[in-house]
Motif scaffolding. Structure first.
Motif, PDB file in Angstrom:
ATOM      1  N   VAL A   1      25.564  86.835   2.051  1.00 63.94           N
ATOM      2  CA  VAL A   1      26.623  86.770   1.043  1.00 63.94           C
ATOM      3  C   VAL A   1      27.956  86.303   1.644  1.00 63.94           C
ATOM      4  N   LEU A   2      28.444  87.032   2.649  1.00 65.75           N
ATOM      5  CA  LEU A   2      29.803  86.774   3.130  1.00 65.75           C
ATOM      6  C   LEU A   2      29.916  85.445   3.876  1.00 65.75           C
ATOM      7  N   LEU A   3      28.982  85.176   4.801  1.00 64.91           N
ATOM      8  CA  LEU A   3      29.083  83.948   5.588  1.00 64.91           C
ATOM      9  C   LEU A   3      29.023  82.690   4.720  1.00 64.91           C
ATOM     10  N   PRO A   4      28.071  82.614   3.742  1.00 61.65           N
ATOM     11  CA  PRO A   4      28.097  81.414   2.879  1.00 61.65           C
ATOM     12  C   PRO A   4      29.430  81.231   2.165  1.00 61.65           C
ATOM     13  N   TYR A   5      30.016  82.335   1.712  1.00 58.77           N
ATOM     14  CA  TYR A   5      31.314  82.214   1.045  1.00 58.77           C
ATOM     15  C   TYR A   5      32.409  81.777   2.013  1.00 58.77           C
ATOM     16  N   ALA A   6      32.294  82.215   3.272  1.00 56.11           N
ATOM     17  CA  ALA A   6      33.349  81.915   4.239  1.00 56.11           C
ATOM     18  C   ALA A   6      33.104  80.586   4.941  1.00 56.11           C
ATOM     19  N   SER A   7      32.010  79.878   4.581  1.00 60.89           N
ATOM     20  CA  SER A   7      31.597  78.736   5.405  1.00 60.89           C
ATOM     21  C   SER A   7      32.654  77.629   5.459  1.00 60.89           C
ATOM     22  N   ARG A   8      33.375  77.425   4.373  1.00 61.95           N
ATOM     23  CA  ARG A   8      34.415  76.391   4.389  1.00 61.95           C
ATOM     24  C   ARG A   8      35.477  76.673   5.444  1.00 61.95           C
ATOM     25  N   GLY A   9      35.926  77.907   5.455  1.00 67.30           N
ATOM     26  CA  GLY A   9      36.947  78.286   6.430  1.00 67.30           C
ATOM     27  C   GLY A   9      36.431  78.141   7.842  1.00 67.30           C
ATOM     28  N   ILE A  10      35.176  78.571   8.059  1.00 65.12           N
ATOM     29  CA  ILE A  10      34.596  78.481   9.392  1.00 65.12           C
ATOM     30  C   ILE A  10      34.464  77.022   9.799  1.00 65.12           C
ATOM     31  N   LEU A  11      34.043  76.186   8.859  1.00 64.87           N
ATOM     32  CA  LEU A  11      33.906  74.756   9.131  1.00 64.87           C
ATOM     33  C   LEU A  11      35.249  74.142   9.526  1.00 64.87           C
ATOM     34  N   SER A  12      36.321  74.550   8.841  1.00 63.90           N
ATOM     35  CA  SER A  12      37.626  74.006   9.199  1.00 63.90           C
ATOM     36  C   SER A  12      37.972  74.376  10.634  1.00 63.90           C
ATOM     37  N   GLY A  13      37.568  75.578  11.057  1.00 67.68           N
ATOM     38  CA  GLY A  13      37.796  75.982  12.442  1.00 67.68           C
ATOM     39  C   GLY A  13      37.010  75.123  13.410  1.00 67.68           C
ATOM     40  N   VAL A  14      35.762  74.807  13.051  1.00 62.39           N
ATOM     41  CA  VAL A  14      34.926  73.994  13.933  1.00 62.39           C
ATOM     42  C   VAL A  14      35.525  72.596  14.084  1.00 62.39           C
ATOM     43  N   ILE A  15      35.990  72.028  12.968  1.00 62.19           N
ATOM     44  CA  ILE A  15      36.573  70.679  13.039  1.00 62.19           C
ATOM     45  C   ILE A  15      37.844  70.687  13.895  1.00 62.19           C
ATOM     46  N   LEU A  16      38.646  71.732  13.714  1.00 61.29           N
ATOM     47  CA  LEU A  16      39.864  71.884  14.523  1.00 61.29           C
ATOM     48  C   LEU A  16      39.513  71.955  16.007  1.00 61.29           C
ATOM     49  N   ALA A  17      38.427  72.696  16.305  1.00 56.00           N
ATOM     50  CA  ALA A  17      37.991  72.839  17.695  1.00 56.00           C
ATOM     51  C   ALA A  17      37.537  71.493  18.247  1.00 56.00           C
ATOM     52  N   ILE A  18      36.824  70.699  17.424  1.00 52.86           N
ATOM     53  CA  ILE A  18      36.392  69.374  17.874  1.00 52.86           C
ATOM     54  C   ILE A  18      37.606  68.509  18.208  1.00 52.86           C
ATOM     55  N   GLY A  19      38.614  68.561  17.327  1.00 47.76           N
ATOM     56  CA  GLY A  19      39.822  67.774  17.564  1.00 47.76           C
ATOM     57  C   GLY A  19      40.510  68.160  18.859  1.00 47.76           C
ATOM     58  N   ARG A  20      40.649  69.479  19.090  1.00 45.12           N
ATOM     59  CA  ARG A  20      41.297  69.938  20.316  1.00 45.12           C
ATOM     60  C   ARG A  20      40.505  69.542  21.544  1.00 45.12           C
ATOM     61  N   ALA A  21      39.162  69.654  21.442  1.00 48.45           N
ATOM     62  CA  ALA A  21      38.317  69.316  22.590  1.00 48.45           C
ATOM     63  C   ALA A  21      38.413  67.826  22.906  1.00 48.45           C
ATOM     64  N   ALA A  22      38.560  67.004  21.859  1.00 52.33           N
ATOM     65  CA  ALA A  22      38.593  65.563  22.089  1.00 52.33           C
ATOM     66  C   ALA A  22      39.916  65.107  22.674  1.00 52.33           C
ATOM     67  N   GLU A  23      41.018  65.820  22.383  1.00 51.50           N
ATOM     68  CA  GLU A  23      42.321  65.301  22.807  1.00 51.50           C
ATOM     69  C   GLU A  23      42.810  65.880  24.126  1.00 51.50           C
ATOM     70  N   ASP A  24      42.251  67.003  24.572  1.00 54.60           N
ATOM     71  CA  ASP A  24      42.864  67.635  25.732  1.00 54.60           C
ATOM     72  C   ASP A  24      42.636  66.830  27.006  1.00 54.60           C
ATOM     73  N   THR A  25      43.714  66.689  27.777  1.00 57.30           N
ATOM     74  CA  THR A  25      43.646  65.891  28.994  1.00 57.30           C
ATOM     75  C   THR A  25      43.768  66.744  30.237  1.00 57.30           C
ATOM     76  N   ALA A  26      44.574  67.820  30.144  1.00 61.83           N
ATOM     77  CA  ALA A  26      44.904  68.581  31.345  1.00 61.83           C
ATOM     78  C   ALA A  26      43.677  69.266  31.932  1.00 61.83           C
ATOM     79  N   VAL A  27      42.793  69.782  31.084  1.00 63.48           N
ATOM     80  CA  VAL A  27      41.618  70.500  31.591  1.00 63.48           C
ATOM     81  C   VAL A  27      40.701  69.553  32.350  1.00 63.48           C
ATOM     82  N   ILE A  28      40.380  68.406  31.736  1.00 59.23           N
ATOM     83  CA  ILE A  28      39.412  67.514  32.372  1.00 59.23           C
ATOM     84  C   ILE A  28      39.988  66.850  33.608  1.00 59.23           C
ATOM     85  N   LEU A  29      41.309  66.739  33.657  1.00 59.61           N
ATOM     86  CA  LEU A  29      41.972  66.166  34.828  1.00 59.61           C
ATOM     87  C   LEU A  29      41.570  66.920  36.103  1.00 59.61           C
TER      88      LEU A  29
END
Lengths: 293, 291
Positions: free
Chosen positions: B192-220
């Motif tokens: 019940v709860l997770l399906p209802y919350a899936s949009r919010g969780i998905l937005s977090g995943v997309i945000l995480a993808i964006g951060r992972a793709a742009e960060d330079t200092a860690v991979i340096l």
């Protein structure tokens, strides 16, 4: 969630218990990670606390080939750059929020907020890149001083990075403001500007404080912009046009040039200081928030 | 005195808004005007044909294809690590951490992790390799797997916080319905709860993808290099889009390489801007829906 706590305990099977343990472990991973980071930093920085090493670190000269490993220029660089970029971005962010609250026309504030939201998605390395080819040559031509890679260039670029942080926090705080109070103050004859000065800003000083602390933390924690445009000379700057080196850039530079074990000591000393700054920022935010409850 | 204070604030607020718009427009205009001519297949593949580069594995030396693939690998591996952990931790914080001591302890750790400068995360990875070298594995070097682990730590707080917030803002009635019909706590969360919350969780995943793709200092600090081609295994060095932008800014030798830098910067900007705007759009729809 407490309402149904009494119901579920009796029927909890093995699978359910396993799932709950996994969730707990997953949640603990953050804590373990923070612990591990702190452990590694301290483990590798341990030799510093040997007495003559410590004195070598606490000097103003970084000349690794002459056995001088002072870290103070980088500390000064980080602090100065953090303060100078906040001095620029903080009033600007609050200005934008005042404009959005009602000082400016609706189209202007809508456009500005939209742009600030888009700004949050710009990668720091792209800011750095554009700065190197647009801002730095401009400063070089305009001031006829040095290469253009300077404290000033880093300040201007970094303030673009922290502006959205400040603006979005302060704006969220302004929006929390009860619309009824807004109506009441308007009915009392307060113009929007008077509302801001006498009611809204005094009432949201906690959000203003949080924005300052968080913005400063972001400015000090950024690596790529200062690495790309500040010039990276380990010195105390005498003017805004001088080159500086920050702690974060120092870490990146030392790793890429590998200059022996004493240099590595300074690397981890810088790491501990950065960890300390982020812990302090965190503590300050908790303190500010705790006061509001 | 008061009148002049008011005037100053009005001028300041107008000036800040106009300045923000102007500065950002100049920034965008400069990047687009210099970069848009290079945004084509040649930017990606150089002089190799796209078919040859993708399917036959012909190495590309004068295009950003290896960097784009490297970044994609980095994002996938780090999200494969961080997403399950982050979502589980978010569920724990929102639904199970009822004793306030655990809750505040873990909250504190997540806040600390979220505020950590990314270079410290990179330094952590570098230190791990130093320790491994001096003990178990003398040949260990920085590599794709190490960078992915460190990036995973960097994006973990975003995933935890968005999952937690998505669950905590669900209406209370939703929690009671399932349980009153005989679901156990986990069944109720999962069905019940997770399906209802899936949009919010998905937005977090997309945000995480964006951060992972742009960060330079860690991979340096954890294994990125300028010219390695495609990574063959998890223990290889790799290229990444943000790093090649950083590298080209300082080390370009020809005008063509510089143009490639502009093209890459514009490409990365478009990539992260689209990801972040999708994430915000999802997020906005939730907060509108719950009101």
């Amino acid at each position: 969630m407490d309402t149904y706590r009494c119901l579920n305990d009796t029927r909890k099977g093995l699978v359910e218990t396993l799932i709950e343990s996994w969730l707990f472990v997953a949640a603990m991973i953050s804590a373990i990670a923070v612990g591990a980071i702190l452990f590694f930093l301290i483990y590798f920085a341990w030799p510093i606390f040997h007495e003559d090493h410590l004195w070598k670190l606490l000097s103003w000269y970084w000349r690794p080939f002459q056995d001088q490993f002072g870290i103070l220029p980088m500390v000064a660089g980080s602090v100065l750059l953090g303060i100078s970029s906040m001095l620029l971005a903080y009033p600007m962010g609050i200005g934008v929020c005042c404009c959005v609250y009602g000082l400016g026309p609706r189209w202007l504030s809508g456009l500005t907020l939209m742009i600030v939201r888009i700004m949050t998605s710009v990668p720091t390395v792209v800011y750095g890149f554009v700065s190197v080819f647009l801002l730095v040559p401009f400063l070089r031509e305009f001031f006829y001083h040095g290469s253009g890679f300077s404290w000033l260039a880093a300040t201007l670029t970094l303030s673009l990075l922290v502006l959205p942080t400040v603006t979005l926090i302060v704006n969220a705080q302004f929006e929390l403001f009860d619309p009824e109070i807004r109506l009441a103050t308007t009915a009392l004859g307060f113009s929007p500007i008077k509302q801001l000065i006498w009611v809204v800003i005094p009432a949201s000083y906690k959000g203003l404080l949080a924005a300052a602390v968080l913005g400063f933390g972001r400015a000090v924690g950024d690596t790529i912009i200062s690495l790309m445009v500040s010039g990276n000379s380990p010195q105390f700057p005498h003017s805004m046009l001088d080159s500086i080196r920050t702690l974060t850039a120092h870490v990146a530079l030392v790793v890429s040039t590998e200059a022996g074990s004493m240099a590595y000591n300074s690397l981890f000393a810088a790491g501990i200081m950065l960890f300390g700054v982020s812990a302090l920022v965190n503590g300050a935010l908790r303190f500010i928030r705790a006061g509001s409850e | 005195m008061r009148r002049s204070l008011e005037k100053i604030i009005v001028i300041l607020s107008y000036a800040s808004s106009v300045m923000t718009i102007m500065i950002f427009s100049v920034f965008l205009w400069f990047l687009i005007s210099r970069g848009y001519t290079t945004l084509n297949l040649k930017l990606l593949f150089g002089n190799v044909s796209p078919y040859g580069a993708i399917f036959k594995g012909i190495p590309v030396w004068d295009g950003v294809w290896p960097a784009l693939v490297g970044t994609t690998f980095l994002v996938f591996i780090s999200c494969a690590i961080a997403v399950p952990v982050g979502i589980s931790a978010g569920i724990f914080l929102a639904e199970y951490a009822t004793t306030s001591r655990w809750r505040s302890f873990i909250n504190f750790a997540v806040d600390l992790l979220a505020g950590m400068p990314s270079i410290v995360m990179g330094l952590f990875g570098f230190a791990m390799i130093m320790l491994l070298r001096s003990s178990l594995l003398p040949e260990a070097t920085t590599c794709l797997l190490l960078a992915s682990i460190c990036i995973a730590l960097l994006v973990l707080p975003y995933l935890i916080r968005t999952t937690q917030a998505a669950l905590e803002t669900l209406p209370a009635a939703l929690r009671l319905t399932g349980v009153s019909m005989g679901f156990t706590k986990w069944q109720n969360i999962f069905r019940v709860l997770l399906p209802y919350a899936s949009r919010g969780i998905l937005s977090g995943v997309i945000l995480a993808i964006g951060r992972a793709a742009e960060d330079t200092a860690v991979i340096l600090l954890t294994g990125v290099v300028a010219n390695s081609g495609l990574p063959g295994s998890l223990t290889d060095k790799f290229e990444a889009l943000p790093f090649s932008i950083y590298y080209l800014a300082a080390e370009h030798r020809t005008a063509e390489e510089l143009n490639r830098g502009f093209g890459s910067a514009l490409l990365l900007l478009i990539l992260t801007a689209v990801l972040f705007q999708i994430a915000y759009w999802f997020h906005g729809r939730i907060s509108k829906g719950s009101r």
